[in-house]
Design an enzyme around this catalytic site. Structure first.
Site, PDB file in Angstrom:
ATOM      1  N   ASN A 126       0.875  -1.173   0.000  1.00 57.64           N
ATOM      2  CA  ASN A 126       0.000   0.000   0.000  1.00 57.64           C
ATOM      3  C   ASN A 126       0.912   1.223   0.000  1.00 57.64           C
ATOM      4  OD1 ASN A 126      -1.749   2.076   0.488  1.00 57.64           O
ATOM      5  ND2 ASN A 126      -2.378   1.403   2.532  1.00 57.64           N
ATOM      6  N   LYS A 149       0.194   4.227  -0.211  1.00 54.21           N
ATOM      7  CA  LYS A 149      -0.424   5.427   0.386  1.00 54.21           C
ATOM      8  C   LYS A 149      -0.168   6.629  -0.535  1.00 54.21           C
ATOM      9  CE  LYS A 149      -0.189   3.206   4.834  1.00 54.21           C
ATOM     10  NZ  LYS A 149      -0.054   3.286   6.262  1.00 54.21           N
ATOM     11  N   HIS A 178      -9.468   1.137   4.961  1.00 58.67           N
ATOM     12  CA  HIS A 178      -8.198   1.340   5.660  1.00 58.67           C
ATOM     13  C   HIS A 178      -8.441   2.266   6.862  1.00 58.67           C
ATOM     14  CE1 HIS A 178      -4.116   2.522   6.603  1.00 58.67           C
ATOM     15  NE2 HIS A 178      -3.723   1.446   5.935  1.00 58.67           N
ATOM     16  N   GLU A 186      -6.822   4.632   8.019  1.00 63.37           N
ATOM     17  CA  GLU A 186      -6.599   6.064   7.748  1.00 63.37           C
ATOM     18  C   GLU A 186      -7.848   6.693   7.129  1.00 63.37           C
ATOM     19  OE1 GLU A 186      -2.905   5.617   5.595  1.00 63.37           O
ATOM     20  OE2 GLU A 186      -1.955   4.998   7.475  1.00 63.37           O
ATOM     21  N   GLU A 226      -5.169  -4.903  10.545  1.00 59.27           N
ATOM     22  CA  GLU A 226      -4.168  -3.851  10.724  1.00 59.27           C
ATOM     23  C   GLU A 226      -4.416  -3.135  12.048  1.00 59.27           C
ATOM     24  OE1 GLU A 226      -2.313  -2.674   6.701  1.00 59.27           O
ATOM     25  OE2 GLU A 226      -3.926  -1.276   7.129  1.00 59.27           O
ATOM     26  N   GLY A 229       2.754   2.349  10.770  1.00 60.20           N
ATOM     27  CA  GLY A 229       3.704   3.451  10.613  1.00 60.20           C
ATOM     28  C   GLY A 229       4.407   3.829  11.905  1.00 60.20           C
ATOM     29  N   SER A 236       3.688  -2.113  10.238  1.00 54.36           N
ATOM     30  CA  SER A 236       5.148  -2.183  10.391  1.00 54.36           C
ATOM     31  C   SER A 236       5.729  -3.549  10.056  1.00 54.36           C
ATOM     32  CB  SER A 236       5.564  -1.741  11.802  1.00 54.36           C
ATOM     33  OG  SER A 236       5.114  -0.419  12.052  1.00 54.36           O
TER      34      SER A 236
HETATM   35  P1  13P Z   1       3.200   0.409   7.658  1.00 52.73           P
HETATM   36  O1  13P Z   1       3.714  -0.863   7.038  1.00 52.73           O
HETATM   37  O2  13P Z   1       3.931   1.631   7.180  1.00 52.73           O
HETATM   38  O3  13P Z   1       3.085   0.303   9.141  1.00 52.73           O
HETATM   39  O4  13P Z   1       1.700   0.618   7.111  1.00 52.73           O
HETATM   40  C1  13P Z   1       0.802  -0.425   7.218  1.00 52.73           C
HETATM   41  C2  13P Z   1      -0.414  -0.087   6.465  1.00 52.73           C
HETATM   42  O5  13P Z   1      -1.166   0.805   6.853  1.00 52.73           O
HETATM   43  C3  13P Z   1      -0.699  -0.820   5.214  1.00 52.73           C
HETATM   44  O6  13P Z   1      -1.971  -0.580   4.757  1.00 52.73           O
END
Ligand code: 13P
Length: 256
Positions: A9, A11, A95, A97, A167, A173, A212
Site C-alpha cells: 500500500n 499510500k 483502511h 486512515e 491492521e 507506521g 510495520s
Molecule cells: P506500515 O507498514 O507503514 O506500518 O503501514 C501499514 C499499512 O497501513 C498498510 O496498509
C-alpha cells in the site's frame, strides 16, 4: 493450502520517475517459487502507468480506495468499473486512515466492498483496533463490528472473492509491530467469526497482517497458521525492502 499475498500500500507516495525505479526493481527480482503473489497499490493518478510497467510480470495491481457509487455527480471520486478498466484486480477498502481521517463508516465500507465485487475486483477489507481499544479490552468487539457490517450486507459467501487485512492501528507506521502471537490471536478470531456461518469458506479466506511489517519480522508473522500475507506500507516503497518480505513469503510457503 492458502496462497500468500504480499501487498504494497503505497499510500500517498510516488512519482512517475520513482515508480519506474521501484517497479523495475521489484519485477526484476521477484523470488522464484510458487504459492505467493505480489501486489502493488499506487495512488490513483499512477494506476494506468504502473499497469503498463507491470505488464508481462507476475505482480498484480490494486487501488487504495473506491467509491460506493457507479458513476455520476460525485466530484473527486473513482468508481470500481474505472479501476477495472485500468487493470486493477484488487482494491483496499476501509483502511484505518480512511476510517479515521475521512470518517468512513463500516456501513459505507461495506458498500465499497460490494461495489468492488460487482465490478469484478477483489476487495481487501481492512479491520483493526486502536491502542485505546486494545488497552480497554475491546479488540474483538471492534473487529466484529467492522466485519459484521460486511457480513450483514454482502453475506458470508462474498468472502469467497475477498481478502481481509488485520491492521492494528497502533502498529501502522509506528515501527511497533504486533507480536506473531498477538496477530495470530486476532486472525484466528476473524476466521472463527466467518466459520460460524461457513466453515469451508472461512478456511479458504486469505487474512493479511498489516502494521510495520518488514523483512526482519515477516518470517515470524507469516509462519503463524492464520496469517496469509501482509499489507505493507513503508516497506513497500523500496524494492529491496518489499522483496525481502516477498522472499520470506516464498520461504514460508515452501516450509509449510
Ligand atoms: P506500515 O507498514 O507503514 O506500518 O503501514 C501499514 C499499512 O497501513 C498498510 O496498509
Amino acid at each position: 493450502m492458502r496462497e500468500i499475498l504480499v501487498a504494497g500500500n503505497w499510500k500517498m507516495n510516488g512519482s512517475t520517475t520513482a515508480n519506474k525505479a521501484l517497479i523495475s526493481g521489484i519485477v526484476s527480482a521477484v523470488p522464484e517459487g510458487s504459492g505467493f503473489r505480489l501486489l502493488v497499490c499506487p495512488p490513483f493518478p499512477f494506476l494506468a502507468s504502473v499497469a503498463n510497467l507491470l505488464s508481462g510480470s507476475k505482480v498484480a495491481l490494486g487501488a487504495q480506495n473506491v467509491s460506493e457509487h457507479d458513476s455520476g455527480a460525485f466530484t473527486g471520486e473513482t468508481s470500481a468499473s474505472m479501476l477495472k478498466d485500468v487493470g486493477c484486480e484488487y482494491v483496499i477498502v476501509g483502511h484505518s486512515e480512511r476510517r479515521a481521517m475521512y470518517a468512513e463508516t463500516s456501513v459505507q465500507v461495506a458498500a465499497k466492498f460490494q461495489a468492488a465485487q460487482t465490478a469484478g475486483i477483489i476487495p481487501i477489507l481492512c479491520v483493526g483496533e486502536t491502542l485505546a481499544q486494545r488497552e480497554s479490552g475491546t479488540t474483538q468487539e471492534v473487529i466484529d463490528e467492522q466485519l459484521d457490517a460486511v457480513l450483514d450486507s454482502a453475506g458470508v459467501e462474498a468472502f469467497a472473492t475477498a481478502v481481509i487485512a488485520y491492521e492494528p492501528v497502533w502498529a501502522i507506521g509506528t515501527g511497533m509491530t504486533a507480536t506473531p502471537e498477538q496477530a495470530q490471536d486476532v486472525h484466528k478470531h476473524i476466521r472463527a467469526r466467518l466459520a460460524e456461518q461457513n466453515a469451508v469458506l472461512a478456511d479458504k479466506v486469505q487474512i493479511l497482517y498489516g502494521g510495520s511489517m518488514k523483512g526482519e519480522n515477516a518470517a515470524g508473522l507469516l509462519c503463524m497458521p492464520d496469517i496469509d500475507g501482509g499489507l505493507i506500507g513503508g516497506a513497500s516503497l523500496k524494492a529491496n525492502d518489499f522483496l525481502a518480505i516477498a522472499k520470506a513469503a516464498a520461504q514460508s510457503y515452501t516450509n509449510s
